[in-house]
Design an enzyme around this catalytic site. Structure first.
Site, mmCIF file in Angstrom:
data_model
loop_
_atom_site.group_PDB
_atom_site.id
_atom_site.type_symbol
_atom_site.label_atom_id
_atom_site.label_comp_id
_atom_site.label_asym_id
_atom_site.label_seq_id
_atom_site.Cartn_x
_atom_site.Cartn_y
_atom_site.Cartn_z
ATOM 1 N N TYR A 1 34.243 10.087 35.118
ATOM 2 C CA TYR A 1 35.059 11.105 34.447
ATOM 3 C C TYR A 1 35.850 11.868 35.505
ATOM 4 O O TYR A 1 35.302 12.659 36.263
ATOM 5 C CB TYR A 1 34.191 12.072 33.646
ATOM 6 C CG TYR A 1 33.351 11.430 32.570
ATOM 7 C CD1 TYR A 1 33.675 10.188 32.024
ATOM 8 C CD2 TYR A 1 32.212 12.075 32.075
ATOM 9 C CE1 TYR A 1 32.887 9.597 31.046
ATOM 10 C CE2 TYR A 1 31.421 11.495 31.089
ATOM 11 C CZ TYR A 1 31.759 10.260 30.583
ATOM 12 O OH TYR A 1 30.973 9.686 29.618
ATOM 13 N N HIS B 1 26.060 3.116 32.923
ATOM 14 C CA HIS B 1 27.107 3.476 31.962
ATOM 15 C C HIS B 1 27.506 2.293 31.070
ATOM 16 O O HIS B 1 27.704 2.453 29.868
ATOM 17 C CB HIS B 1 28.329 3.986 32.731
ATOM 18 C CG HIS B 1 29.197 4.892 31.932
ATOM 19 N ND1 HIS B 1 30.058 5.797 32.509
ATOM 20 C CD2 HIS B 1 29.358 5.064 30.601
ATOM 21 C CE1 HIS B 1 30.700 6.468 31.565
ATOM 22 N NE2 HIS B 1 30.304 6.034 30.417
ATOM 23 N N PRO C 1 29.664 11.976 18.190
ATOM 24 C CA PRO C 1 29.004 12.120 16.884
ATOM 25 C C PRO C 1 29.918 12.680 15.801
ATOM 26 O O PRO C 1 29.585 12.622 14.622
ATOM 27 C CB PRO C 1 27.848 13.080 17.181
ATOM 28 C CG PRO C 1 28.328 13.902 18.339
ATOM 29 C CD PRO C 1 29.139 12.958 19.174
ATOM 30 N N LEU C 2 31.070 13.203 16.214
ATOM 31 C CA LEU C 2 32.058 13.702 15.247
ATOM 32 C C LEU C 2 33.200 12.705 15.055
ATOM 33 O O LEU C 2 34.257 13.067 14.530
ATOM 34 C CB LEU C 2 32.614 15.053 15.717
ATOM 35 C CG LEU C 2 31.631 16.223 15.596
ATOM 36 C CD1 LEU C 2 32.091 17.411 16.416
ATOM 37 C CD2 LEU C 2 31.448 16.624 14.146
ATOM 38 N N GLY C 3 32.978 11.457 15.472
ATOM 39 C CA GLY C 3 34.019 10.446 15.296
ATOM 40 C C GLY C 3 35.273 10.777 16.077
ATOM 41 O O GLY C 3 36.371 10.711 15.549
ATOM 42 N N ARG C 4 35.097 11.148 17.366
ATOM 43 C CA ARG C 4 36.225 11.552 18.231
ATOM 44 C C ARG C 4 36.972 12.751 17.668
ATOM 45 O O ARG C 4 38.176 12.876 17.820
ATOM 46 C CB ARG C 4 37.213 10.386 18.408
ATOM 47 C CG ARG C 4 36.580 9.088 18.819
ATOM 48 C CD ARG C 4 36.324 9.052 20.290
ATOM 49 N NE ARG C 4 35.543 7.883 20.644
ATOM 50 C CZ ARG C 4 35.242 7.508 21.882
ATOM 51 N NH1 ARG C 4 35.668 8.235 22.882
ATOM 52 N NH2 ARG C 4 34.521 6.459 22.121
ATOM 53 N N GLY D 1 38.155 17.647 11.467
ATOM 54 C CA GLY D 1 39.489 17.849 10.898
ATOM 55 C C GLY D 1 40.623 17.870 11.885
ATOM 56 O O GLY D 1 41.778 18.084 11.512
#
Length: 347
Positions: free
Chosen positions: A60, A128, A208-211, A216
């Site tokens: 990263y 990784h 976990p929030l779908g990117r 929203g």
């Protein structure tokens, strides 16, 4: 705000906050890196609310995210923080990537990460991505030596498949598997998750929030130019036609969120948290309000029937687009296998 509760990750003794913080987006892949002071403030805010599990990687930045986390750690009590970092994805000057799992590289990567983080040991050290050229036994054997030397406390894998997990665990206990898991990425549920549970391996879902889809970001707000270019190139689900179809899924989750008196993002994250006490998601953010919202998900309580209702709102056959584009998928994912140790000769 209440303190985030704690969970045991794996069966070797590691205990972490039930929600971690993925630090990647502060330094890489999603637009301009945040200012140093701002990144430290986000990490400090997370810690003050009970988040003690911080996830980074040497790739990263590359390298800058580990340095940022290292600076933040200087202001935190080390014994109360669990640092996770990763090795194995090398970015070259021409933009290409190489996966490495050879023992010499594992040791050097760990030494370098320790210096950048400014710590004496890494709590959880992941491979990784799986190196298809090197038997997993050799890679994990090198990681085992790092544990024996006190440089690493626990070891993990990321995006590994069932066969690789079993072979790795036979060399040294694997504490955690980091893998994508969210309402719209659930292909691991029938293959990978049962193996982890059989072997007592904790599960650390990334994205976990779908990117950001289920909070929203891509539906209600207009994506920034940098986010749009990154998401639409790498992730087919955010390409225009697919995104238009997928908006229906978000709207269903948003309707349920009203019913449960939380935000759509909190509901999507709570769904992941309710998959088991061995599951510790690591949503990433660069904004304190988003961090506070994510932390709130740890206090959303759902019954088994409600968990099923949320999943039913996002049937996998209704999800438009693959998880990644073809080029990224080829790089190395959980269908990669490594050569058997018996047939291996190093080059």
């Amino acid at each position: 705000m209440h303190q985030v509760p704690r969970r045991k990750l794996g069966s070797q003794g590691l205990e972490v906050s039930a929600l971690g913080l993925g630090c990647m987006g502060m330094s890489a892949f999603y637009g301009k890196p945040v200012e140093e002071e701002h990144g430290i403030a986000v990490i400090q805010q997370a810690f003050n609310n009970g988040v003690t599990f911080f996830d980074t990687s040497d790739v990263y930045g590359p390298h800058t995210n580990e340095k940022l986390l290292g600076l933040a750690l200087k202001g935190l009590p080390r014994e109360q923080v669990q640092v996770a970092t990763k090795f194995g994805t090398c970015l070259h000057a021409d933009g290409s990537a190489e996966i490495r799992g050879d023992p010499e590289y594992v040791r050097q990567a760990c030494e370098d990460s320790l210096k950048r983080l400014g710590v004496d040991y890494i709590d959880l050290y992941y491979q990784h991505r799986v190196d298809a050229r090197v038997p997993i036994e050799l890679t994990v054997g090198a990681m085992k030596k790092l544990v024996e030397e006190g440089k690493v406390k626990y070891i993990g894998l990321s995006e590994a498949g069932p066969d690789t997990i079993r072979r790795a665990h036979a060399v040294h206990p694997i504490t955690a598997l980091q893998i994508e898991w969210s309402l719209w990425s659930r292909d691991i549920e029938e293959t990978v998750i049962p193996v982890c549970r059989e072997l007592g391996i904790g599960i650390v879902p990334y994205s976990p929030l779908g990117r950001g889809f289920f909070n929203g970001k891509a539906v209600v707000e207009k994506l920034s130019e940098s986010d749009a270019s990154h998401l639409t190139v790498l992730l087919p689900r955010f390409q225009y036609e697919n995104l238009e179809k997928n908006k229906v899924l978000y709207e269903r989750v948003a309707a349920l969120a009203k019913k449960y008196n939380c935000t759509p993002g909190q509901l999507a994250l709570a769904w992941v948290l309710h998959q088991g006490n061995d599951v510790v998601p690591i949503p990433g953010t660069t904004k304190i309000p988003n961090l506070d919202e994510n932390i709130g998900a740890a206090f959303v309580k759902l019954t088994e029937m409600e968990v099923e209702e949320v999943a039913a709102a996002v049937p996998l056959h209704d999800v438009a687009g693959e998880r990644y584009n073809e080029a990224v998928t080829k790089l190395s994912w959980n269908n990669v296998t490594t050569p058997p140790l018996s047939s291996y000769t190093s080059t």
